[in-house]
Enzyme design. Structure first.
Site, PDB file in Angstrom:
ATOM      1  N   TYR A 474       0.843  -1.205   0.000  1.00 43.41           N
ATOM      2  CA  TYR A 474       0.000   0.000   0.000  1.00 43.41           C
ATOM      3  C   TYR A 474       0.876   1.252   0.000  1.00 43.41           C
ATOM      4  O   TYR A 474       0.940   1.962  -0.972  1.00 43.41           O
ATOM      5  CB  TYR A 474      -0.953  -0.021   1.195  1.00 43.41           C
ATOM      6  CG  TYR A 474      -1.950   1.114   1.175  1.00 43.41           C
ATOM      7  CD1 TYR A 474      -3.084   1.040   0.368  1.00 43.41           C
ATOM      8  CD2 TYR A 474      -1.767   2.259   1.941  1.00 43.41           C
ATOM      9  CE1 TYR A 474      -4.006   2.079   0.323  1.00 43.41           C
ATOM     10  CE2 TYR A 474      -2.680   3.304   1.910  1.00 43.41           C
ATOM     11  CZ  TYR A 474      -3.794   3.216   1.104  1.00 43.41           C
ATOM     12  OH  TYR A 474      -4.696   4.254   1.065  1.00 43.41           O
ATOM     13  N   SER A 554      -6.480   1.006  -4.340  1.00 45.72           N
ATOM     14  CA  SER A 554      -6.588   2.429  -4.034  1.00 45.72           C
ATOM     15  C   SER A 554      -5.214   3.088  -4.193  1.00 45.72           C
ATOM     16  O   SER A 554      -4.655   3.077  -5.286  1.00 45.72           O
ATOM     17  CB  SER A 554      -7.170   2.618  -2.630  1.00 45.72           C
ATOM     18  OG  SER A 554      -7.599   3.942  -2.438  1.00 45.72           O
ATOM     19  N   ASP A 637     -17.794   3.731  -7.619  1.00 43.99           N
ATOM     20  CA  ASP A 637     -16.682   4.166  -6.769  1.00 43.99           C
ATOM     21  C   ASP A 637     -16.610   5.691  -6.811  1.00 43.99           C
ATOM     22  O   ASP A 637     -16.155   6.281  -7.781  1.00 43.99           O
ATOM     23  CB  ASP A 637     -15.373   3.560  -7.262  1.00 43.99           C
ATOM     24  CG  ASP A 637     -14.218   3.805  -6.286  1.00 43.99           C
ATOM     25  OD1 ASP A 637     -14.380   4.650  -5.386  1.00 43.99           O
ATOM     26  OD2 ASP A 637     -13.170   3.165  -6.428  1.00 43.99           O
ATOM     27  N   HIS A 672     -15.840   1.601  -3.722  1.00 43.75           N
ATOM     28  CA  HIS A 672     -14.416   1.498  -3.440  1.00 43.75           C
ATOM     29  C   HIS A 672     -14.075   0.225  -2.675  1.00 43.75           C
ATOM     30  O   HIS A 672     -12.913  -0.142  -2.581  1.00 43.75           O
ATOM     31  CB  HIS A 672     -13.972   2.734  -2.652  1.00 43.75           C
ATOM     32  CG  HIS A 672     -12.505   2.988  -2.707  1.00 43.75           C
ATOM     33  ND1 HIS A 672     -11.823   3.189  -3.890  1.00 43.75           N
ATOM     34  CD2 HIS A 672     -11.567   3.065  -1.724  1.00 43.75           C
ATOM     35  CE1 HIS A 672     -10.545   3.393  -3.633  1.00 43.75           C
ATOM     36  NE2 HIS A 672     -10.359   3.309  -2.327  1.00 43.75           N
TER      37      HIS A 672
END
Length: 702
Positions: A474, A554, A637, A672
């Site tokens: 991430y 993301s 989203d 999302h």
């Protein structure tokens, strides 16, 4: 699996049919920014799929090609069957205790949405309060946030439809299960906080968006209102706003004694807050700024009279606990629990004690302090290496609950007596696998600049040689990635694959300094850390030479897009989920404007140059052999609008039309990630893992 065996398995995979991508209209649109000509040939794909017929047609055409391709993947159907079996286990959430009642969610296993239950005693039989499963035929309308009042007689809850960030609030009578007439709309990014007398609640909302802008318009002018039960939303009382700073997010939480509304204001996703107090006992009282400026994190823990407890990183990048006497006009914070070598994640006032949760090399440690801080009195005994969360409660009640999970351990709920230190199992799942068959190992590797970075390596204990590996990351927004269980991930491990979680810079695992080292002009460190993780896995023989898949969502989707561009030779397959792919226009849509804390401002020249250098959409080059890429996104989203993924995959398909598969999977009535029904989760995971297995040599069987 030995290296030669892995390579042979990959070579033996059946040849996929030739791909013909849908025709995507390409324009000559160019913008000159700071003297640089920036091409944006697919800008028209930013338009909303609900209102633009051409975009809708493009989505349908892409999905047709993708679905046909995915349906031919070897082992895809068997994988979905096994994931379904692994997913079919009871799941409980940490209970919330109010008025002697215990509120919690429960899923029998394959329910699309978890059901909210209440018990009248800690070991009593639960009864259903809210079952969201009948709310929609496709299971995509979800119960989102919820909060019982102090008396445990009313329940405030939020409804989320199709994965959107927008919420609609309702109130339920706990005794009768009847829904009250109260309804509050256009709520987003809000705390839900009851007045202590149960007369109403505080919430944050944006103005209703203009027609056609529900899922794309910028979110500005965040206001806090009070809703009195039994009244219409139109008469709700405006409690706090920042008309001179429409960019601020404002959330409110009622203090433990009910006297104050504690307002946290921030301009972005970075944990930097200005804290204000609204005196709820004085009608018409103007807000008072308690902590001015937006320089540090100030997370409200609770209060004892005029003594307010906060977790802060002011002068402590790994955070500390301080108190402030709000009875004084200008009281200085008093440190009561100093910074530690471990990163302080949060704290709670429960049973006359301070419960503080720390991260030690991305693993949870929980310590108990007296209300005045000082040295820790004890450490909570956890079941092993993993993640613990919860510990909410009241200062005068020693009972609290926490959840514990690890890569090979599904979430178990524990009841904990703060004063005695006794912990008992409250809810434990029965699962269709043996956790002892899997090993969880932590290693450290060196990044490009020599920085020591941790990673977790999870695999079956009998998998000792190089094997197909899924590397996840991430690296942003101060988010810490810690051990957790995933039924879909377990399906990969069962087949002999390896799962690796890299705790790269940009996250919060080691506090503010670790976060700062991976944002703004230092963002390249995030990509370097991830690339170094991939190189380590190959040189150490963890993964097979052609068996390294990567995945992120993301901000992690941005990570995948960037590293595929920078090192297409290193990675053998990739899944970029709901990613931020256009770094020059992310701040134009919905919540994108908040992300400037991590990314910078595209309209400032220095930031523009940094962003352009790694923007996934802008750094795809014709003639480069890119690895197989499956992009996943969703039509609803409104966090990272799907136009990011639409533009990125169009550029990738155009640059490498005859190369490896570059596909996009676009879910309908999903957002999302939150609120996604179980059926959609299983279907998407089966598609993604079958795709990654195909190009890393992982044998799925039938």
């Amino acid at each position: 699996m030995a290296t030669q065996a892995a390579d042979a398995a990959q070579a033996a995979q059946p040849v996929q049919p030739a791909l013909t991508y849908p025709q995507t209209r390409k324009t000559d649109f160019i913008e000159t920014q700071f003297g640089v000509q920036v091409a944006d040939p697919y800008r028209w794909l930013e338009n909303d799929v609900r209102t633009d017929a051409e975009v809708k047609s493009w989505v349908d055409a892409q999905n047709t090609v993708t679905n046909q391709f995915l349906s031919t993947l070897p082992g895809r159907q068997g994988l979905e069957k096994r994931i379904t079996e692994l997913y079919d286990y009871e799941r409980f959430a940490v209970p919330e205790k109010k008025g002697g009642r215990y509120f919690y969610t429960h899923n029998t296993g394959l329910q699309n949405q978890s059901v909210l239950f209440v018990r009248d005693s800690v070991s009593g039989e639960g009864r259903v309060l809210i079952d969201p499963n009948p709310w929609s035929e496709d299971g995509a309308t979800a119960l989102a946030e919820w909060q019982p009042n102090e008396q445990g007689t009313k329940l405030l809850y939020a409804v989320q439809d199709g994965g959107t960030d927008w919420r609609t609030l309702h109130v339920l009578d706990v005794a009768t299960g009847q829904q009250l007439p109260d309804e509050v709309k256009w709520v987003k990014f809000s705390d839900l906080s009851w007045a202590k007398d149960g007369s109403g609640f505080y919430y944050s909302r944006f103005p209703a968006p203009k027609t056609g802008g529900t899922y794309q318009s910028l979110n500005e002018n965040h206001q806090i209102y009070f809703h009195k039960l039994g009244t219409a939303q139109s008469v709700d009382k405006l409690v706090f706003e920042t008309p001179k700073r429409l960019d601020l997010n404002n959330t409110g939480s009622v203090s433990d004694d009910g006297r104050w509304l504690v307002v946290s204001s921030s301009s972005g996703t970075d944990s930097r807050f200005e804290v204000s107090l609204v005196d709820l006992k004085r009608s018409g009282a103007k807000p008072r700024v308690l902590i001015p400026g937006f320089d540090n994190n100030w997370s409200f823990v609770g209060n004892r009279g005029s003594t307010f407890y906060f977790v802060t990183d002011k002068g402590a990048p790994r955070q500390k606990i301080v108190t402030i006497d709000v009875a004084k006009a200008k009281a200085a914070p008093q440190e009561i629990v100093p910074q530690d070598a471990a990163k302080l994640e949060g704290a709670n006032l429960v049973g006359g004690k301070l419960i503080a949760s720390y991260l030690k090399d991305a693993k949870t440690e929980v310590r108990i302090y007296g209300p005045n801080g000082g040295a820790a009195e004890s450490v909570v005994k956890l079941p092993g290496i993993g993640t613990a969360a919860g510990f909410d409660g009241d200062d005068d009640d020693p009972e609290t609950f926490f959840a514990f999970t690890s890569f090979n351990q599904p979430t178990t709920i524990y009841r904990f007596d703060v004063r005695s230190g006794e912990e008992t199992t409250w809810a434990a799942p029965k699962v269709a696998f043996n956790p002892d068959d899997y090993s969880v190992e932590q290693r450290f590797y060196a990044s490009k600049d020599g920085t020591r970075v941790p990673m977790f390596i999870v695999r079956r204990k009998d998998v000792t040689g190089p094997a197909p590996t899924l590397l996840y990351g991430y690296g942003g927004f101060d988010v810490s990635l810690t051990p957790s269980f995933s039924a879909t991930r377990l399906a990969w491990l069962e087949k002999g694959g390896v799962y690796v979680l890299a705790n790269i810079r940009g996250g919060g695992e080691y506090g503010k300094e670790w976060h700062d080292a991976g944002r703004l002009t230092h963002k390249q460190n995030v990509f370097d850390d991830f690339i170094a993780a991939g190189e380590y896995l190959k040189t150490q023989g963890i993964t097979s030479p052609h068996g390294l898949a990567i995945q992120g969502g993301s901000n992690g989707g941005l990570l995948i897009g960037a590293v595929v561009n920078q090192r297409p030779d290193l990675f053998d397959a990739a899944n970029a989920a709901v990613g931020v792919m256009d770094m020059l226009r992310f701040d134009r849509f919905t919540a994108g404007r908040y992300w400037v804390d991590d990314y910078g401002y595209p309209n400032k020249e220095a930031d523009f140059k940094t962003l352009l250098a790694y923007s996934p959409y802008h750094n795809i080059k014709a003639g480069v052999h890119y690895p197989p890429v499956l992009v996943t996104t969703a039509d609803t989203d409104d966090r990272v609008v799907p136009g990011h993924s639409f533009k990125y995959i169009s550029a990738l398909q155009a640059a490498d039309p005859s190369g490896e598969p570059h596909l996009i999977r676009i879910e309908t009535r999903a957002g999302h990630g939150s609120g996604k029904p179980t059926t959609k989760i299983i279907e998407e995971a089966s598609d993604v893992l079958a795709f990654l297995a195909r190009y890393t040599g992982l044998e799925l069987g039938n």
